[in-house]
Design a protein around this motif. Structure first.
Motif, short mmCIF file in Angstrom:
data_model
loop_
_atom_site.label_atom_id
_atom_site.label_comp_id
_atom_site.label_asym_id
_atom_site.label_seq_id
_atom_site.Cartn_x
_atom_site.Cartn_y
_atom_site.Cartn_z
N GLU A 90 0.83 -1.20 0.00
CA GLU A 90 0.00 0.00 0.00
C GLU A 90 0.88 1.26 0.00
OE1 GLU A 90 -3.30 2.61 0.19
OE2 GLU A 90 -2.96 0.57 -0.57
N ALA A 91 1.96 1.22 0.76
CA ALA A 91 2.88 2.36 0.79
C ALA A 91 3.49 2.60 -0.58
CB ALA A 91 3.99 2.11 1.83
N ARG A 92 3.82 1.55 -1.29
CA ARG A 92 4.38 1.72 -2.64
C ARG A 92 3.33 2.29 -3.61
NH1 ARG A 92 7.26 -2.76 -6.70
NH2 ARG A 92 8.06 -1.18 -8.16
N ARG A 93 2.09 1.88 -3.46
CA ARG A 93 1.04 2.42 -4.32
C ARG A 93 0.92 3.93 -4.13
NH1 ARG A 93 -4.08 4.03 -4.27
NH2 ARG A 93 -4.26 3.80 -2.00
N LEU A 94 1.06 4.38 -2.88
CA LEU A 94 0.95 5.79 -2.58
C LEU A 94 2.22 6.56 -2.93
CD1 LEU A 94 -0.82 5.50 0.89
CD2 LEU A 94 -1.88 6.16 -1.28
N SER A 95 3.36 5.89 -2.83
CA SER A 95 4.64 6.56 -3.07
C SER A 95 5.55 5.61 -3.85
CB SER A 95 5.28 6.96 -1.74
OG SER A 95 6.47 7.67 -1.93
N PRO A 96 5.34 5.49 -5.16
CA PRO A 96 6.04 4.47 -5.95
C PRO A 96 7.54 4.65 -6.08
CG PRO A 96 4.74 5.92 -7.37
CD PRO A 96 4.37 6.25 -5.96
N GLU A 97 8.07 5.84 -5.78
CA GLU A 97 9.51 6.07 -5.90
C GLU A 97 10.18 6.30 -4.55
OE1 GLU A 97 10.37 9.06 -8.79
OE2 GLU A 97 9.71 7.82 -10.47
N ASN A 98 9.54 5.87 -3.51
CA ASN A 98 10.12 5.98 -2.17
C ASN A 98 11.09 4.82 -1.98
OD1 ASN A 98 10.51 5.64 0.71
ND2 ASN A 98 8.83 7.08 1.00
N THR A 99 12.37 5.10 -1.96
CA THR A 99 13.37 4.03 -1.93
C THR A 99 13.35 3.25 -0.62
OG1 THR A 99 15.05 5.65 -1.22
CG2 THR A 99 14.89 5.17 -3.57
N GLU A 100 12.97 3.91 0.48
CA GLU A 100 12.89 3.19 1.75
C GLU A 100 11.76 2.17 1.69
OE1 GLU A 100 12.73 4.13 6.56
OE2 GLU A 100 12.41 5.74 5.11
N VAL A 101 10.65 2.56 1.11
CA VAL A 101 9.52 1.64 0.94
C VAL A 101 9.94 0.47 0.06
CG1 VAL A 101 7.24 1.36 -0.11
CG2 VAL A 101 7.73 3.35 1.32
N LEU A 102 10.62 0.76 -1.04
CA LEU A 102 11.03 -0.28 -1.98
C LEU A 102 12.00 -1.28 -1.34
CD1 LEU A 102 11.50 2.00 -5.10
CD2 LEU A 102 9.77 0.21 -4.87
N ALA A 103 12.94 -0.77 -0.55
CA ALA A 103 13.92 -1.66 0.10
C ALA A 103 13.23 -2.59 1.09
CB ALA A 103 14.99 -0.82 0.80
N LEU A 104 12.34 -2.04 1.90
CA LEU A 104 11.64 -2.87 2.88
C LEU A 104 10.67 -3.83 2.21
CD1 LEU A 104 10.93 -0.39 5.81
CD2 LEU A 104 12.53 -2.30 5.79
N LEU A 105 10.02 -3.38 1.14
CA LEU A 105 9.10 -4.26 0.41
C LEU A 105 9.87 -5.44 -0.18
CD1 LEU A 105 6.34 -4.95 -0.77
CD2 LEU A 105 6.83 -3.38 -2.66
N GLY A 106 11.05 -5.18 -0.73
CA GLY A 106 11.87 -6.27 -1.26
C GLY A 106 12.23 -7.27 -0.19
N HIS A 107 12.54 -6.78 1.00
CA HIS A 107 12.88 -7.66 2.12
C HIS A 107 11.68 -8.50 2.52
CE1 HIS A 107 14.61 -7.93 6.50
NE2 HIS A 107 14.35 -9.11 5.97
N ALA A 108 10.54 -7.85 2.73
CA ALA A 108 9.34 -8.57 3.17
C ALA A 108 8.89 -9.59 2.13
CB ALA A 108 8.22 -7.58 3.45
N ALA A 109 8.90 -9.20 0.86
CA ALA A 109 8.50 -10.12 -0.20
C ALA A 109 9.43 -11.33 -0.26
CB ALA A 109 8.48 -9.40 -1.54
#
Length: 321
Positions: free
Chosen positions: A86-105
């Motif tokens: 959901e955070a990525r949908r709201l902020s698709p270029e947020n690198t902190e979100v992307l890094a954590l999403l990669g970890h969780a996935a």
């Protein structure tokens, strides 16, 4: 008459010019957070989602019991994954979100989504500026997919300045990939150069790296070097050696998976628990065409030979060094 009228007009104009004028006021400055809201309209929501995701992802590591962490970590990471999507949908270029999403996935087995998030993060900041967490995890994912050269390339970025702090997991993966490519000397160097000659206390990360170094020495048939490394760890950790190292080996995601048998076999052997060690060596040898199957069979042969030479000897009295 005309002169009088002109004089009156001039006097009126002078009086008008003499009136105090209102000072010109600049438009009010926008509120400090106005620009932030314009750049990141969902910033507050994203920050809240990030906080909740970080908390969920840290929960398994807080448990003192390693088995508890393994049993429950997927549920926590799944919760974090949904928050971060959901955070990525709201902020698709947020690198902190992307890094954590990669970890969780990655933690819940969504490899394709993990790679997509991490590669997007790298494209935004550049490979040289991406964190070791991002490039290291990309390397580990590629290693699991069997793309060894790509894995080594990413893990080299994560290696950075060869610092141990925060990079232990990625350094072990890099050493593993290099050793599988037949570069055992280079693999050993990756780990040995981050380990000080004398470590008064092995923290969990240092314990994992030191033990991985002992495994590499053993695979390279440098048996004395392997057990010298293990002896230093045992002397430093004392009664915590078995507990702390076992927790690290339970939590570590081995690539390839059969490496867990090799690590556990050497771990049990270092404790003098040779029945358990022999079982793990046998499991590794039975895992297929593994690179160091011959070394596992050597360990089994050494254990069996000593048992035949002295059938009354207790398993904990066997010596295979």
């Amino acid at each position: 008459m005309r002169l009088a009228c002109l004089t009156v007009l001039l006097l009126c104009a002078g009086l008008a010019d003499a009136r105090p004028r209102r000072p010109h006021r600049a438009p009010p400055e926008p509120a400090p957070d106005l620009w932030q809201r314009a750049i990141e309209p969902h910033g507050a929501v994203v920050a809240n989602l990030l906080g909740k995701a970080r908390d969920a992802m840290s929960r398994p590591e807080r448990g003192m019991d390693a088995e508890w962490a393994v049993d429950h970590r997927e549920a926590f990471f799944r919760d974090a994954y949904h928050l971060l999507r959901e955070a990525r949908r709201l902020s698709p270029e947020n690198t902190e979100v992307l890094a954590l999403l990669g970890h969780a996935a990655d933690e819940i087995g969504k490899t394709r989504e993990a790679i997509d998030a991490l590669e997007t993060c790298v494209r935004l900041v550049g490979a040289d500026r991406a964190s070791a967490e991002v490039t290291g995890r990309l390397g580990a994912l590629e290693l699991r997919r069997g793309h060894r050269d790509a894995a080594i390339r990413w893990l080299r970025y994560a290696q950075g300045t060869s610092s141990l702090m925060g990079n232990g997991e990625w350094l072990v993966y890099l050493a593993t990939a290099l050793s599988e490519r037949g570069e055992l000397a280079a693999a050993t160097e990756v780990l040995s150069r981050v380990m000080p000659s004398s470590i008064p206390y092995f923290n969990p990360e240092a314990a994992l790296v030191a033990f991985a170094l002992a495994v590499l020495y053993d695979r390279d048939e440098q048996r004395a070097a392997a057990f010298t490394t293990l002896d230093k760890m045992q002397a430093s950790l004392s009664q915590m050696y078995a507990t702390q190292l076992q927790q690290q080996l339970v939590r570590f995601r081995f690539v390839p998976g059969e490496d867990q048998h090799y690590y556990l076999a050497l771990f049990y052997e270092s404790l003098g628990e040779y029945i358990e060690a022999r079982a793990e060596w046998a499991l590794y040898a039975a895992s297929g065409d593994t690179p160091w199957r011959a070394r596992a069979l050597d360990h089994i042969a050494a254990i069996d030979a000593q048992r035949r030479a002295n059938p009354t000897i207790k398993p904990t009295q066997l010596k295979t060094k």
